[in-house]
Scaffold this active site. Structure first.
Site, PDB file in Angstrom:
ATOM      1  N   ILE A   1       1.123  -0.845  -0.031  1.00 30.91           N
ATOM      2  CA  ILE A   1      -0.113   0.067   0.190  1.00 30.91           C
ATOM      3  C   ILE A   1       0.955   1.428  -0.129  1.00 30.91           C
ATOM      4  O   ILE A   1       1.548   1.526   0.920  1.00 30.91           O
ATOM      5  CB  ILE A   1      -0.818  -0.253   1.153  1.00 30.91           C
ATOM      6  CG1 ILE A   1      -1.496  -0.859   1.390  1.00 30.91           C
ATOM      7  CG2 ILE A   1      -1.551   1.400   1.477  1.00 30.91           C
ATOM      8  CD1 ILE A   1      -2.735  -1.358   0.064  1.00 30.91           C
ATOM      9  N   PRO A   2       1.363   2.065  -1.283  1.00 26.42           N
ATOM     10  CA  PRO A   2       2.198   2.266  -0.973  1.00 26.42           C
ATOM     11  C   PRO A   2       2.327   4.115  -0.685  1.00 26.42           C
ATOM     12  O   PRO A   2       2.183   4.722  -1.135  1.00 26.42           O
ATOM     13  CB  PRO A   2       2.149   3.058  -2.876  1.00 26.42           C
ATOM     14  CG  PRO A   2       0.323   2.521  -3.067  1.00 26.42           C
ATOM     15  CD  PRO A   2       0.419   2.376  -1.969  1.00 26.42           C
ATOM     16  N   CYS A   3       2.257   4.399   0.801  1.00 24.53           N
ATOM     17  CA  CYS A   3       2.338   5.008   1.512  1.00 24.53           C
ATOM     18  C   CYS A   3       3.513   6.703   1.108  1.00 24.53           C
ATOM     19  O   CYS A   3       3.475   7.416   1.460  1.00 24.53           O
ATOM     20  CB  CYS A   3       1.938   4.897   2.761  1.00 24.53           C
ATOM     21  SG  CYS A   3       3.220   4.143   3.788  1.00 24.53           S
ATOM     22  N   HIS A   4       4.600   5.358   0.198  1.00 23.13           N
ATOM     23  CA  HIS A   4       5.337   6.492   0.307  1.00 23.13           C
ATOM     24  C   HIS A   4       5.210   7.393  -1.303  1.00 23.13           C
ATOM     25  O   HIS A   4       5.744   8.693  -1.317  1.00 23.13           O
ATOM     26  CB  HIS A   4       6.617   5.637  -0.710  1.00 23.13           C
ATOM     27  CG  HIS A   4       6.677   4.423  -1.619  1.00 23.13           C
ATOM     28  ND1 HIS A   4       5.643   3.509  -1.534  1.00 23.13           N
ATOM     29  CD2 HIS A   4       6.288   5.057  -3.265  1.00 23.13           C
ATOM     30  CE1 HIS A   4       5.469   2.504  -2.599  1.00 23.13           C
ATOM     31  NE2 HIS A   4       5.998   3.930  -3.560  1.00 23.13           N
ATOM     32  N   ARG A   5       3.981   7.487  -1.789  1.00 27.56           N
ATOM     33  CA  ARG A   5       3.906   7.641  -3.259  1.00 27.56           C
ATOM     34  C   ARG A   5       3.067   9.477  -2.197  1.00 27.56           C
ATOM     35  O   ARG A   5       2.658  10.257  -3.281  1.00 27.56           O
ATOM     36  CB  ARG A   5       2.715   7.162  -4.082  1.00 27.56           C
ATOM     37  CG  ARG A   5       3.718   6.722  -4.633  1.00 27.56           C
ATOM     38  CD  ARG A   5       2.558   5.770  -5.241  1.00 27.56           C
ATOM     39  NE  ARG A   5       2.978   4.369  -6.292  1.00 27.56           N
ATOM     40  CZ  ARG A   5       2.856   3.547  -6.233  1.00 27.56           C
ATOM     41  NH1 ARG A   5       1.614   3.491  -6.156  1.00 27.56           N
ATOM     42  NH2 ARG A   5       3.118   1.955  -6.192  1.00 27.56           N
TER      43      ARG A   5
END
Lengths: 194, 160
Positions: free
Chosen positions: A162-166
């Site tokens: 789940i790409p929270c880095h985006r």
């Protein structure tokens, strides 16, 4: 009587495999986990029978994460690489720049309410793009909850998948990241280059 | 609670030793598997202050008795072990002869030796598992070890 040898490791490994198999058959394997080596360090992957429930950075302390899972999900935890083979392979492909998204069932059991809603939105931010914390707040129907979005990202139990880095700051600076800012930078650079 | 994986890693060798002290190598593996599967099922309901090792040994003992009952006609391996096909110990176990000697001990001595010296349970807890008084458990363990010393000194290369 001090010379009795410890049972050998290979025997115990075989017995462990057998136990995992029997536990799975009996429906007693509540949580399976394994670790996988990546360019950003060793990741812990954990799954229930519903799907992947946790991805943890080495810096979080894998023993601590397993203890937390025991308390919050179930202590019936066994090291079971097989149940996580697909995700491990997809992570390899992701870090090789050959995969844009993850195609595995997800179990959101560790997240509730607003945080769960935020994760649901993060999952649809496309590969190679970013959104600001404020944009995510708007997208989840709560434009004033910018700080809460930050908290939801910081406590994301499924980083990378789940790409929270985006999610970055409105001014384009990185903001925070549980795995460390250098990791966030690495992931964004990887996606920009692919 | 401690993740069950860590329970298996920490106590797996001890439980296998206990099983091997009272069963053949093959049966010991079955008993080990049964023990941990049964423990896994009950584990979430285990009290926070439980002595995990004593709990596992109690289950292992029950599983061992189950195995022994199903093998009623050949209850426990004792006496001569045929060359090349030993069921006592594993082929690469350098101290396989010790397991054979343990297997030859009288039943109560063998268990008291296994639970006290291999597992490290105090005699009082051994007594609770095998039955009888603490003194009797202590005596049986001491007699067992003395018998093992005598027997071990008689085999080639063995020193008591």
């Amino acid at each position: 009587m001090t010379n009795i040898e410890a049972p050998n490791t290979a025997d115990l490994d075989r017995l462990h495999d057998r136990l995992v198999h029997a536990a799975d058959e009996a429906g007693l394997l509540d949580l399976a986990y394994r670790t996988v080596d990546t360019p950003i360090g060793r990741l812990l992957l954990a799954a229930t029978d519903r799907g992947v429930v946790r991805v943890a950075f080495e810096t979080e302390g894998h023993d601590r994460v397993l203890g937390d899972l025991a308390a919050r999900v179930s202590p019936r935890i066994l090291n079971t690489p097989k149940r996580l083979d697909t995700l491990a392979r997809e992570l390899d492909e992701y870090f090789a720049g050959q995969r844009l998204g993850f195609d595995v069932p997800i179990d959101f059991a560790l997240s509730r309410g607003f945080r769960r809603d935020v994760l649901g939105h993060l999952a649809v931010i496309p590969y190679g793009t970013t959104e600001s914390y404020a944009q995510v707040a708007v997208a989840t129907g709560n434009p004033r909850a910018v700080r809460a979005v930050g908290t939801a990202c910081a406590t994301n139990p499924l980083p990378i998948v789940i790409p929270c880095h985006r999610v970055v700051r409105t001014d384009g600076s990185l903001g925070g990241y549980l795995g460390g800012l250098h990791v966030k930078r690495t992931l964004l650079d990887l996606e920009a280059a692919a | 609670m401690t993740p069950f994986e860590l329970i298996v890693r920490e106590h797996g060798p001890t439980v296998l030793r206990v099983c091997r002290a009272v069963l053949t190598a093959h049966d010991a593996k079955d008993a080990w598997s049964e023990t941990f599967l049964s423990a896994l099922q009950a584990y979430p309901r285990l009290g926070a202050d439980a002595n995990i090792e004593a709990w596992l040994v109690t289950i292992a003992k029950r599983k061992a008795i189950d195995v022994i009952r199903t093998r009623a006609r050949t209850p426990v391996p004792v006496g001569d072990v045929p060359d090349g096909a030993s069921e006592l110990g594993i082929p690469d176990d350098e101290r396989g002869e010790v397991w054979a000697l343990i297997g030859a001990l009288p039943d109560k001595q063998r268990k008291c030796v296994a639970y006290h010296y291999l597992v490290g349970l105090p005699h009082s807890e051994v007594a609770a598992i095998v039955g009888g008084t603490t003194d009797a458990a202590r005596r049986a363990a001491a007699d067992g070890v003395a018998a093992l010393r005598r027997a071990y000194a008689t085999i080639p290369g063995g020193t008591a």
